[in-house]
Structure formats: structure tokens, C-alpha cells
Motif scaffolding. Structure first.
Motif, short mmCIF file in Angstrom:
data_model
loop_
_atom_site.label_atom_id
_atom_site.label_comp_id
_atom_site.label_asym_id
_atom_site.label_seq_id
_atom_site.Cartn_x
_atom_site.Cartn_y
_atom_site.Cartn_z
N GLY A 385 0.85 -1.19 0.00
CA GLY A 385 0.00 0.00 0.00
C GLY A 385 0.88 1.23 0.00
N GLN A 386 0.27 2.39 0.08
CA GLN A 386 1.05 3.62 -0.02
C GLN A 386 1.98 3.82 1.19
OE1 GLN A 386 -1.26 7.26 0.31
NE2 GLN A 386 -3.05 6.12 1.05
N TYR A 387 1.74 3.10 2.28
CA TYR A 387 2.60 3.27 3.46
C TYR A 387 3.51 2.05 3.70
CZ TYR A 387 -0.60 7.13 4.30
OH TYR A 387 -1.34 8.26 4.15
N GLY A 388 3.49 1.07 2.80
CA GLY A 388 4.38 -0.08 2.98
C GLY A 388 3.69 -1.39 2.71
N PRO A 389 4.36 -2.51 3.11
CA PRO A 389 3.77 -3.83 2.85
C PRO A 389 2.51 -4.05 3.69
CG PRO A 389 5.76 -4.03 4.18
CD PRO A 389 5.67 -2.59 3.78
N MET A 390 1.52 -4.72 3.12
CA MET A 390 0.27 -4.94 3.85
C MET A 390 0.25 -6.28 4.56
SD MET A 390 -2.83 -3.26 1.78
CE MET A 390 -2.23 -3.01 0.15
N GLU A 391 1.20 -7.17 4.22
CA GLU A 391 1.30 -8.45 4.90
C GLU A 391 0.01 -9.24 4.83
OE1 GLU A 391 4.29 -5.99 7.70
OE2 GLU A 391 2.48 -6.79 8.60
N MET A 392 -0.57 -9.25 3.64
CA MET A 392 -1.85 -9.93 3.44
C MET A 392 -1.77 -10.78 2.19
SD MET A 392 -4.31 -9.22 5.54
CE MET A 392 -4.30 -8.23 7.02
N GLY A 393 -2.58 -11.82 2.17
CA GLY A 393 -2.78 -12.62 0.96
C GLY A 393 -4.21 -13.13 1.05
N GLY A 394 -4.55 -14.10 0.23
CA GLY A 394 -5.84 -14.78 0.36
C GLY A 394 -7.04 -13.88 0.28
N MET A 395 -7.96 -14.07 1.25
CA MET A 395 -9.28 -13.44 1.21
C MET A 395 -9.23 -12.03 1.75
SD MET A 395 -11.63 -16.58 2.44
CE MET A 395 -12.21 -17.82 1.29
N PHE A 396 -8.72 -11.12 0.96
CA PHE A 396 -8.57 -9.73 1.39
C PHE A 396 -8.78 -8.84 0.18
CE2 PHE A 396 -6.13 -5.84 2.03
CZ PHE A 396 -6.31 -5.53 3.37
N SER A 397 -9.51 -7.75 0.37
CA SER A 397 -9.61 -6.74 -0.68
C SER A 397 -9.84 -5.39 -0.02
CB SER A 397 -10.74 -7.07 -1.67
OG SER A 397 -10.69 -6.17 -2.76
N VAL A 398 -10.06 -4.38 -0.84
CA VAL A 398 -10.21 -3.02 -0.33
C VAL A 398 -11.47 -2.41 -0.94
CG1 VAL A 398 -9.14 -0.75 -0.12
CG2 VAL A 398 -7.70 -2.80 -0.15
N ILE A 399 -12.33 -1.86 -0.06
CA ILE A 399 -13.48 -1.09 -0.55
C ILE A 399 -13.00 0.35 -0.68
CG2 ILE A 399 -15.80 -0.29 0.00
CD1 ILE A 399 -16.29 -2.90 1.46
N LYS A 400 -12.97 0.86 -1.90
CA LYS A 400 -12.44 2.20 -2.14
C LYS A 400 -13.59 3.16 -2.36
CE LYS A 400 -7.96 0.74 -3.76
NZ LYS A 400 -6.79 1.16 -4.52
N VAL A 401 -13.86 3.97 -1.32
CA VAL A 401 -14.98 4.92 -1.40
C VAL A 401 -14.41 6.29 -1.75
CG1 VAL A 401 -16.91 5.96 -0.16
CG2 VAL A 401 -16.24 3.59 0.32
N ARG A 402 -14.87 6.84 -2.86
CA ARG A 402 -14.35 8.11 -3.35
C ARG A 402 -15.48 9.05 -3.74
NH1 ARG A 402 -10.61 5.63 -1.92
NH2 ARG A 402 -8.59 5.31 -2.92
N GLU A 403 -15.22 10.33 -3.55
CA GLU A 403 -16.13 11.35 -4.03
C GLU A 403 -16.00 11.47 -5.55
OE1 GLU A 403 -16.98 15.52 -1.84
OE2 GLU A 403 -15.04 14.59 -1.43
N GLY A 404 -17.07 11.85 -6.18
CA GLY A 404 -16.99 12.32 -7.56
C GLY A 404 -16.63 11.30 -8.62
N LEU A 405 -16.80 10.00 -8.35
CA LEU A 405 -16.62 9.02 -9.43
C LEU A 405 -17.85 9.09 -10.33
CD1 LEU A 405 -15.43 5.82 -7.53
CD2 LEU A 405 -14.02 7.54 -8.66
#
Ligand SMILES: [Cu+2]
Length: 465
Positions: A385-405
Motif C-alpha cells: 500500500g502507499q505506506y508499505g507492505p500490507m502483509e496480506m494474501g488470500g481473502m482480502f480486498s479493499v473497498i475504495k470509497v471516493r467522491e466524484g466518481l
């Protein structure tokens, strides 16, 4: 081009002449062309170009199967076949699936639709398709031997039924199940309400969970594994290969999850709570909906939750069993926390020059490390990620909530830009040493004593009531 051009245009309706309404089996003589997709990238939602309108779903790292109208029948064509699926960049698996992919394409239709699904078997063994959760005539239920003869290799069978309720369903074989499901045969089946404004949301995501056992450096899942799987996947992808769920601030979001692994998965979402709005049996009445931040999805079940995307940011969504957010790993790793391995490492390096001691301070160093690995294997903890390693694999994702899409824009907006002053930060003042309360004195009282007396052996024992 991931969808064959010829098939794509066919799917869009240009080549499918709507046949005159001769109903029934005679029509089944002509089979719609099978559309195939081989890329694991998310395909845009399939907006219906024929039949009743609905708001289509987005299949994480997947796609929806086009159909043709034939009279008032909606006709689909599934092809069961060996496929190659990329789990994440750097690892591919040889699986069985449908129409070029595992999981197979999502089938979407509308409550009340008459569906005719052609199933062609290009596997080396027989198969069937069970329509998991559907109410249908018994002979269409797809249980090999019980409700139909098996579909032999090279043969095509036809399933015909009327969709009796909206909701989230799945399809998978009911023939040599342990092998065929361990090899990745499954897909989602979404039935939309007939009124497109009923239960409408702005974005509607769907994925199915899989468990695989693929030895590092190999390509084919072990099909006799019962519990000790090493790859926990969403739509046969593992983090960082799983699509983000991109949402516009203020939208209503639905996430549909099916579980065809061998264990339950408590799915936890960061940010605002959600409510479970639909289960295997149907829609949950509003008065019975429970706000949650984690919902358990049992084996063989579907769960659907909804939330208002009210909090901008990059919010994790993952299984809360922590070993399910890892990729292939040795399960018999010793715990070396607190052990200084410098001296022993020197000795081992004489034999194995690449040897790196790890785990003396936890296993986070694995997330940042570039270790020599067998071909076709993913690090067990990965993703930056933008701050370094996330130390994740497998069942992981990111919900990206943004203004103005833009509405319907699912492209990855990149990492969240945090407003100044809203990120956890390092304290740089004077940190006084922690104050400890005086240690409690060990008690002088002797350890508790007790005598064990066998019932009935006590000299004066009396039968008591
Ligand atoms: Cu899990």
C-alpha cells in the motif's frame, strides 16, 4: 482482447436472430454459441440488451454470461472444461471451470424468466450442474444419478426452468463433487427482481469463495484435501490479485457472497456497518435486519449485505480467520518469536548460502522480504500500500470509497489521499518510561490441596438424595 470478437458481437444480440416462438424441445436443437473469456480482469457489467431491464451485477475478477432470447426463453450456454486461472500475478493454476474461467461466468436473469441453459461437457469425466438454492422441477436439480443421467464427456444437456424468486444463487456440479469443486467448478447465479426499482442499489458486487490446496511450485490442486487448504480465494483470485470494490461516496452498495469452501468465513468490513439483506432463503424483512461489521458465511451458503458508502477512504474487507488472509505457507512453522538465531544462521549459511533466519520478532519481515521461491508461487504475505507492505494474501480486498466518481466507473482510483492531519502519526515528544505498579507478592499460603475420593469408598459414606 479477452472475449472473442465473434462471440462478443454475437452476445450483444447482433447475430442472434430472435427465432419465431416454437416452444420446447425442438428449439433446443440449435445451441447458442458459447462465449469464452480467458482474462481474470473484471469485465464491465453486462447491461441487458434484451428481455426485462435490471441493474447488472459486477463480478469481482469476472464477468456475466451473455444470452440470447429464443421466443420467451432466455438461452445460455455453459461449457465445462479445463481452464488456466491466474490467482495473482506470478501464479497460475490448472483448474476446471466453465467458458474459459474458474469460477464460471455469473448468470444473471430476472424473477419470472424462463431460462434454458445448455451445458456442454468438455471435461475428461462426466458432470452435471446443480442450481444451488433454486426452486425448480426436481428433474432439473442436477444431482447425477438421483435426478438425471450424468452428462458424459462430449455431450450437451439442456436445463429448463422458470425463475421463481429473486436473490443470490450459485451453480456447481453434483457429480464427483469433491474433485470437481476442488478443481474450481462453480459460478454465481443472480436473479433480479422483476421491477428494476425494487431493492435497487447503485453498485452490486458478487463473488464466490474457494479453497484450494496447490503445493508451492505446482499447478494443479490436490483434490483429496479435506481441511488443510493453503489458498483461500475469492473468485479464484488471492490478494493482491483480487479487484478492489470501487464505490462512489453516498451510493448504496450491495455485496453478494457465496461460500463453496470447506469451512465458514467471517467476512469483516472496515468503515461503516452493513446489514445482511438476503440469505440463501430469500430477502430478510427490514424489521429483522441486524447491523453488523462481520458476518459469518457458512459452508454452502450465500450472504448478501448492503451499506451506504458514507465514509471516504480505503477500507479493508477480509475474512477474519487470520490464516485465510495468507497465501500458500508451511503449516508446521515453529514459533521463533524472541529467539536469537544469528549464531545458528552463520552455521546454516555454510550449507545453504541463501538462508535467512526469520520470525524472531514475529513474521512481518516476510511481508517485505524478497525471498528466493519456487516458480509459480506467491509470497504468503504480500501486497503493498502507499505506506508499505500490507502483509496480506488470500481473502482480502479493499473497498475504495471516493467522491466524484462517475456512475458505473469501477476503475481503480489508486490509494486514498488522506486529508492532512487524519493519519495516525508518530509521537515525537518525551516518552516517560512506563510506570509499573509494585508486583504483587507471591502468596505464602500453600497451593490448594484436595483429596480424591472414589465414590462409595468413603468409610462413612451415605447414600444421599
Ligand atoms: Cu476465511
Amino acid at each position: 482482447m479477452t472475449m472473442s470478437r465473434r462471440n462478443f458481437f454475437g452476445a450483444s444480440g447482433a447475430l442472434f436472430a430472435s427465432a419465431s416462438a416454437i416452444s420446447g424441445r425442438a428449439q433446443a436443437a440449435s445451441i447458442p454459441e458459447a462465449v469464452t473469456v480467458t482474462s481474470p480482469a473484471m469485465q464491465p457489467p453486462l447491461v441487458p440488451s434484451s428481455g426485462p431491464a435490471y441493474q447488472p451485477v459486477v463480478t469481482l475478477n469476472g464477468w456475466s454470461l451473455p444470452w440470447r432470447m429464443n421466443g420467451d426463453w432466455k438461452e445460455f450456454h455453459l461449457v465445462a472444461e479445463p481452464v488456466v486461472r491466474e490467482f495473482a500475478p506470478g501464479m497460475k493454476a490448472h483448474l476446471w471451470g466453465y467458458n474459459g474461467q474458474s469460477p464460471g461466468p455469473t448468470i444473471e436473469a430476472v424473477d419470472g424468466d424462463k431460462v434454458r441453459i445448455f451445458v456442454t461437457n468438455r471435461l475428461p469425466e462426466h458432470t452435471t450442474v446443480h442450481w444451488h438454492g433454486m426452486i425448480l422441477p426436481n428433474g432439473m436439480d442436477g444431482v447425477g444419478g438421483l435426478t438425471q443421467p450424468h452428462i458424459k464427456p462430449g455431450k450437451t444437456f439442456v436445463y429448463e426452468f422458470v425463475l421463481k424468486r429473486s436473490g443470490t444463487f450459485m451453480y456447481h456440479p453434483h457429480a464427483d463433487e469433491m474433485v470437481q469443486m476442488a478443481m474450481g467448478m462453480m459460478g454465481a447465479f443472480v436473479v433480479h427482481p422483476r421491477d428494476p426499482n425494487e431493492r435497487r442499489v447503485d453498485r452490486d458486487f458478487v463473488f464466490i469463495m474457494q479453497s484450494y490446496d496447490i503445493d508451492p511450485g505446482s499447478y494443479t490442486p490436490k483434490v483429496t484435501t479435506m481441511t488443510d487448504f493453503n489458498l483461500w480465494a475469492w473468485n479464484s483470485r488471492v490478494f493482491p490479485g483480487i479487484d478492489p470494490l470501487v464505490c462512489r461516496l453516498g451510493e448504496r452498495i450491495r455485496v453478494r457472497i457465496g461460500n463453496l469452501t470447506m469451512t465458514n468465513h467471517p467476512i469483516h468490513k472496515h468503515g461503516e456497518p452493513f446489514t445482511v439483506t438476503c440469505t440463501d432463503g430469500g430477502w430478510v424483512p427490514e424489521s429483522a435486519r441486524i447491523p453488523e461489521v462481520t458476518t459469518d458465511v457458512p459452508v454452502g451458503a450465500m450472504r448478501v449485505f448492503e451499506f451506504a458508502a458514507s465514509e471516504p477512504g480505503d477500507w479493508a474487507i477480509h475474512c477474519h480467520k487470520s490464516h485465510h488472509t495468507m497465501n500458500a505457507m508451511g503449516h508446521d512453522v515453529k514459533n521463533f518469536i524472541g529467539v536469537d538465531k544469528k549464531a545458528v544462521a552463520k552455521t546454516i549459511r555454510k550449507l545453504v548460502p541463501d538462508y535467512m533466519p526469520m520470525g524472531s520478532a514475529g513474521m512481518a519481515d516476510m511481508g517485505a522480504m524478497e525471498m528466493p521461491m519456487p516458480d509459480n508461487t506467491l509470497p504468503m504475505m504480500t501486497g503493498f500500500g502507499q505506506y508499505g507492505p500490507m502483509e496480506m494474501g488470500g481473502m482480502f480486498s479493499v473497498i475504495k470509497v471516493r467522491e466524484g466518481l462517475a456512475a458505473g466507473d469501477y476503475s481503480d482510483p489508486g490509494p486514498y489521499k488522506h486529508p492532512p492531519g487524519t493519519v495516525a502519526y508518530e509521537f515525537t515528544g518525551n516518552a516517560a518510561p512506563p510506570v509499573r505498579r509494585s508486583e504483587p507478592q507471591p502468596s505464602r499460603a500453600p497451593a490448594a490441596e484436595f483429596n480424591v475420593i472414589k465414590p462409595g469408598t468413603r468409610p462413612n459414606s451415605k447414600h444421599q438424595h
